[in-house]
Design a protein around this motif. Structure first.
Motif, PDB file in Angstrom:
ATOM      1  N   PRO A 181      -3.675   2.697   5.109  1.00 23.32           N
ATOM      2  CA  PRO A 181      -4.864   2.085   4.339  1.00 23.32           C
ATOM      3  C   PRO A 181      -5.783   1.369   5.134  1.00 23.32           C
ATOM      4  N   GLU A 228      -5.180  -4.025  -5.455  1.00 24.53           N
ATOM      5  CA  GLU A 228      -4.803  -3.869  -4.190  1.00 24.53           C
ATOM      6  C   GLU A 228      -4.729  -5.296  -3.445  1.00 24.53           C
ATOM      7  N   SER A 270       0.670  -1.235  -0.147  1.00 23.98           N
ATOM      8  CA  SER A 270      -0.081   0.175  -0.200  1.00 23.98           C
ATOM      9  C   SER A 270       0.938   1.275   0.004  1.00 23.98           C
ATOM     10  N   ARG A 285     -11.130   3.912   2.336  1.00 23.90           N
ATOM     11  CA  ARG A 285      -9.652   4.310   1.466  1.00 23.90           C
ATOM     12  C   ARG A 285      -8.636   4.296   2.571  1.00 23.90           C
ATOM     13  N   SER A 287      -2.337   1.689  -6.678  1.00 22.50           N
ATOM     14  CA  SER A 287      -2.425   0.649  -7.605  1.00 22.50           C
ATOM     15  C   SER A 287      -3.952  -0.111  -7.603  1.00 22.50           C
TER      16      SER A 287
END
Length: 258
Positions: free
Chosen positions: A246, A208, A199, A252, A205
């Motif tokens: 994260p 994940e 992360s 998020r 990306s």
């Protein structure tokens, strides 16, 4: 040009010498036969209604019954956390379990090998970002001994072993779906999401990763190489540290106040 070539040779030599020194630190850590022998106060855990005993072991010395026990405990504790990934991950864990470099702490209900094991810690000495680190591969406990301070006790022992062995940090991997473990390490033990965690390496990306790599560093050299950024704010007239991490659910980001 000649001066430049000389400088490159000197730099290469310094790099090689440093790598050799790091390898020697790891080699020296493995040369210790029993890492628990330096910490006699940690050979027993007698708190919160538990009376347990700790002993050392190695991946190459596991008996068939202990292998079967570890596989069973992993399945009970981790199959749900890994979901569809479990069938693949289980094979990986079986290989890791018996690796000659695997070091073990076994937790038993009595002080001899005929009594049941109620938990295991699997760790190794390795190199991350050109630093010697102790990497915890597994910390698995029977459900009936969880929530009684044993996990914190074992991680304190692991940190002492790391410091005694001149490691720069303790590192471990946690599934994002394992919310209790994430809170345990980030909030209670004050580990941080490492810079080398997926992360942090590629935060935007689309693919994940299902896990985070956590760390606790012990020296100034390791801090910029392994730790994620830490932000400071003032809340209720007190300074508290906030790690922006994260989330392992749908959001998020989530804030952890430490």
């Amino acid at each position: 040009m000649a001066d430049g070539s000389k400088e490159r040779k000197i730099k290469r030599k310094e790099i090689l010498e440093r790598r050799k020194a790091i390898n020697e630190v790891v080699k020296a850590a493995y040369a210790v036969g029993d890492h628990l022998s330096s910490f006699p106060a940690f050979l027993k855990y007698q708190r919160n209604g538990l009376s347990l005993f700790l002993e050392s072991g190695s991946g190459s010395g596991l008996s068939i019954p202990i292998k079967q026990y570890i596989q069973s405990l992993l399945k009970v504790n981790m199959e749900k956390r890994y979901g569809n990934e479990w069938s693949t991950e289980e094979k990986v864990k079986r290989r890791e379990m018996v690796d000659p470099e695997a070091c073990y702490i076994f937790i038993r209900e009595e002080e001899n090998q005929t009594h049941p094991i109620v938990g295991v810690v699997n760790y190794r000495f390795t190199i991350e970002e050109d630093l010697p680190v102790l990497y915890v591969y597994e910390l698995q406990l029977e459900p009936h001994v969880q929530g009684k301070g044993l996990g914190k006790f074992l991680m304190q022992l692991i940190e002492l072993i790391a410091l005694k062995s001149k490691m720069a940090a303790v590192m471990l991997t946690v599934q994002k779906s394992n919310e209790p473990a994430m809170k345990f390490y980030l909030c209670k033990l004050r580990y941080q999401i490492s810079k080398i965690s997926p992360s942090k390496v590629d935060p935007l990306s689309e693919a994940e990763a299902s896990y985070e790599i956590l760390c606790k560093v012990f020296n100034a050299e390791a801090k910029p190489k392994l730790e994620a950024e830490v932000y400071w704010i003032r809340l209720q007239n007190r300074t508290k540290r906030i790690i922006i991490a994260p989330i392992w659910a749908d959001e998020r980001f989530r804030f952890f106040l430490l």
